[in-house]
Design a protein around this motif. Structure first.
Motif, PDB file in Angstrom:
ATOM      1  N   TYR A 164     -27.402   3.469 -22.684  1.00 45.89           N
ATOM      2  CA  TYR A 164     -26.513   4.477 -22.804  1.00 45.89           C
ATOM      3  C   TYR A 164     -25.805   4.660 -24.173  1.00 45.89           C
ATOM      4  O   TYR A 164     -25.507   5.658 -24.749  1.00 45.89           O
TER       5      TYR A 164
ATOM      6  N   LEU B 174     -14.049  14.891 -19.284  1.00 45.97           N
ATOM      7  CA  LEU B 174     -14.886  14.345 -18.379  1.00 45.97           C
ATOM      8  C   LEU B 174     -15.994  15.323 -18.182  1.00 45.97           C
ATOM      9  O   LEU B 174     -17.141  14.883 -17.814  1.00 45.97           O
ATOM     10  N   THR B 175     -15.821  16.772 -18.367  1.00 51.02           N
ATOM     11  CA  THR B 175     -17.001  17.678 -18.114  1.00 51.02           C
ATOM     12  C   THR B 175     -17.956  17.447 -19.210  1.00 51.02           C
ATOM     13  O   THR B 175     -19.068  17.312 -19.044  1.00 51.02           O
ATOM     14  N   GLU B 176     -17.443  17.283 -20.505  1.00 47.61           N
ATOM     15  CA  GLU B 176     -18.403  16.715 -21.746  1.00 47.61           C
ATOM     16  C   GLU B 176     -19.152  15.643 -21.340  1.00 47.61           C
ATOM     17  O   GLU B 176     -20.379  15.469 -21.461  1.00 47.61           O
ATOM     18  N   ILE B 177     -18.616  14.510 -20.894  1.00 45.87           N
ATOM     19  CA  ILE B 177     -19.072  13.215 -20.669  1.00 45.87           C
ATOM     20  C   ILE B 177     -20.121  13.420 -19.588  1.00 45.87           C
ATOM     21  O   ILE B 177     -21.123  12.839 -19.542  1.00 45.87           O
ATOM     22  N   SER B 178     -19.834  14.101 -18.501  1.00 47.66           N
ATOM     23  CA  SER B 178     -20.688  14.308 -17.317  1.00 47.66           C
ATOM     24  C   SER B 178     -21.972  14.921 -17.948  1.00 47.66           C
ATOM     25  O   SER B 178     -23.291  14.554 -17.710  1.00 47.66           O
ATOM     26  N   LYS B 179     -21.808  16.004 -19.173  1.00 47.93           N
ATOM     27  CA  LYS B 179     -22.849  16.891 -19.546  1.00 47.93           C
ATOM     28  C   LYS B 179     -23.913  15.703 -20.377  1.00 47.93           C
ATOM     29  O   LYS B 179     -25.037  15.929 -20.327  1.00 47.93           O
TER      30      LYS B 179
ATOM     31  N   LYS C 170     -30.081  11.146 -18.813  1.00 46.02           N
ATOM     32  CA  LYS C 170     -30.831  11.023 -17.302  1.00 46.02           C
ATOM     33  C   LYS C 170     -32.219  11.655 -17.903  1.00 46.02           C
ATOM     34  O   LYS C 170     -33.302  11.069 -17.570  1.00 46.02           O
TER      35      LYS C 170
ATOM     36  N   HIS D 265     -24.112  12.437 -19.872  1.00 43.10           N
ATOM     37  CA  HIS D 265     -24.820  11.615 -18.764  1.00 43.10           C
ATOM     38  C   HIS D 265     -26.037  12.264 -18.316  1.00 43.10           C
ATOM     39  O   HIS D 265     -27.019  11.660 -18.075  1.00 43.10           O
ATOM     40  N   THR D 266     -26.090  13.438 -18.007  1.00 49.48           N
ATOM     41  CA  THR D 266     -27.035  14.463 -17.560  1.00 49.48           C
ATOM     42  C   THR D 266     -28.322  14.500 -18.655  1.00 49.48           C
ATOM     43  O   THR D 266     -29.486  14.218 -18.459  1.00 49.48           O
TER      44      THR D 266
END
Length: 438
Positions: free
Chosen positions: A199, A169-174, A180, A176-177
């Motif tokens: 995406y 989830l941390t990697e996926i959040s990165k 953006k 997403h950032t």
């Protein structure tokens, strides 16, 4: 993300490759050609030859292997010290490539993109061009999607163990950032590219770079290096698969103006040739590259500091507040893990400190020197270690119940990957428990 001594990429496959989420590797695996791949690779080979890529003996060719999927096969025996692949500089995709090709867009931007963001955007722009792109023969052989957790559905993600899920989830959040920021850039400076920046398109290009790039430092990369991530994509070379015991050297040869791979291993004719991405455990391989390895000597099972404190509470150990303070001050709350051979050094220190009585706690630094505090401390430490591992084995059993009703043959590729990961973790814990109790 990458180091200088290893190639960093993984070759995953959807349409263009059979599933290999669990790589049951045999270092000298035999090949089985799949005809429908030939046209793509003939086109890639012809394109590279037209652009001054010359293979010298030993010759390598693309092949499909029973144990690993797509890879590179040698057509001759290989001796230690041989150069496996030598890719000319002009066939590398680097941040400098991006600058010289479409730099007019990036110079309009008042912020700084990372190398990976810039190269991901470049790949999307080139893919949109289809056959009119110089890079089309290379882009055409890239996987259509990858098996990293970013491609998992929410249901598939929830099959992963909690420690792995957290990192995924941390990697996926990165990502997403990064998406953006890429969207803001394209809206401002390259609006005609907006239609291809969905995406799903972005994560394809992001992981094409993330899983397949090599370390390559070049002064002209600095414009993008907000993260000091020196990378390049190397056509053909990135077909080489990972083996943890491959002994290779990867670097840019200034004299030949080529990126080269040298091996210290030996191979027979028609063997698959391997490289190493680094000494990574299966959590890293899964999150970054989308596969896991059985019998991975670098594999570990991680524990949270809080899980150790919970067991200490259940064992009714005393002075936990003071012990917690000592351990956090010494930063022993990190690298708490076990492997098949036993416990990490940090984990041993934490367990021994948590099991000390008040008098022993005053001399806690003795454990950093490998000293035994007392027979009672050793007995409690062994008991706590066994409890910790058994608790984790119980969690493995619980995680495997999520797969009830699913048959191996009907699992999705991602479900199978999560299942394999848990099974490997269980095997590691069982071996660690034997080590602790012996």
């Amino acid at each position: 993300m990458y180091d200088q001594s290893h190639i960093c990429r993984a070759d995953h496959m959807a349409v263009s490759k059979a599933s290999r989420t669990l790589r049951r590797r045999k270092r000298k695996g035999k090949t089985s050609q799949i005809p429908y791949l030939e046209r793509e690779y003939i086109a890639l080979s012809q394109w590279m030859k037209r652009n001054k890529f010359v293979q010298k003996r030993p010759y390598l060719s693309a092949a499909i292997f029973n144990s690993t999927g797509r890879g590179l096969m040698t057509r001759h025996s290989i001796s230690a010290g041989s150069t496996l692949v030598s890719i000319p500089h002009h066939l590398l995709i680097t941040p400098h490539t991006v600058l010289t090709s479409v730099g007019q867009h990036f110079t309009k931007w008042d912020k700084q993109l990372s190398s990976q963001q810039a190269m991901s955007i470049f790949l999307l722009a080139e893919r949109q061009k289809q056959e009119s792109s110089f890079w089309f023969p290379y882009i055409n052989v890239l996987p259509k999607k990858y098996t990293t957790p970013a491609f998992f559905s929410e249901t598939e993600l929830n099959l992963l163990p909690q420690t792995v899920l957290s990192k995924a989830l941390t990697e996926i959040s990165k990502v997403h950032t990064a998406f953006k920021l890429a969207t803001d850039f394209i809206t401002c400076c390259w609006p005609e590219l907006a239609p291809v920046l969905t995406y799903s398109d972005f994560i394809w290009s992001w992981y094409s770079v993330n899983t397949r790039s090599v370390y390559y430092k070049h002064d002209l990369c600095d414009q993008f290096l907000a993260d000091h991530n020196y990378i390049a994509l190397a056509p053909f070379l990135d077909l080489l698969n990972h083996s943890y015991d491959a002994n290779i050297t990867a670097s840019f040869n200034v004299k030949s103006n080529c990126y080269e791979i040298q091996t210290e291993d030996t191979y027979r004719k028609y063997d698959e040739v391997f490289i190493s991405y680094g000494n990574h455990d299966n959590t890293h391989l899964l999150v970054e590259y989308g596969f896991v390895l059985p019998n991975n000597p670098n594999d570990v099972v991680e524990f949270s500091f809080d899980s150790l404190l919970d067991i200490a509470l259940r064992m009714k150990l005393k002075h936990l507040k003071e012990k917690r303070s000592v351990l956090l001050t010494g930063q022993f709350d990190r690298k708490l893990c076990c492997c098949s051979d036993g416990l990490s050094w940090n984990l041993q220190v934490v367990l021994r400190v948590l099991c000390m009585d008040w008098t022993e706690l005053k001399n806690w630094k003795l454990v950093m020197q490998g000293g035994i505090i007392s027979d009672q401390n050793e007995l409690l430490t062994r008991t706590m270690a066994s409890t910790l591992i058994k608790t984790s084995l119980g969690m493995c059993k619980e995680n495997l119940t999520k797969f009830q009703g699913l048959h191996c043959d009907t699992m999705t590729e991602h479900e199978r990957l999560a299942y394999d990961f848990i099974c490997i973790e269980r095997t590691t814990l069982q071996s660690a428990l034997i080590s602790v109790q012996s």
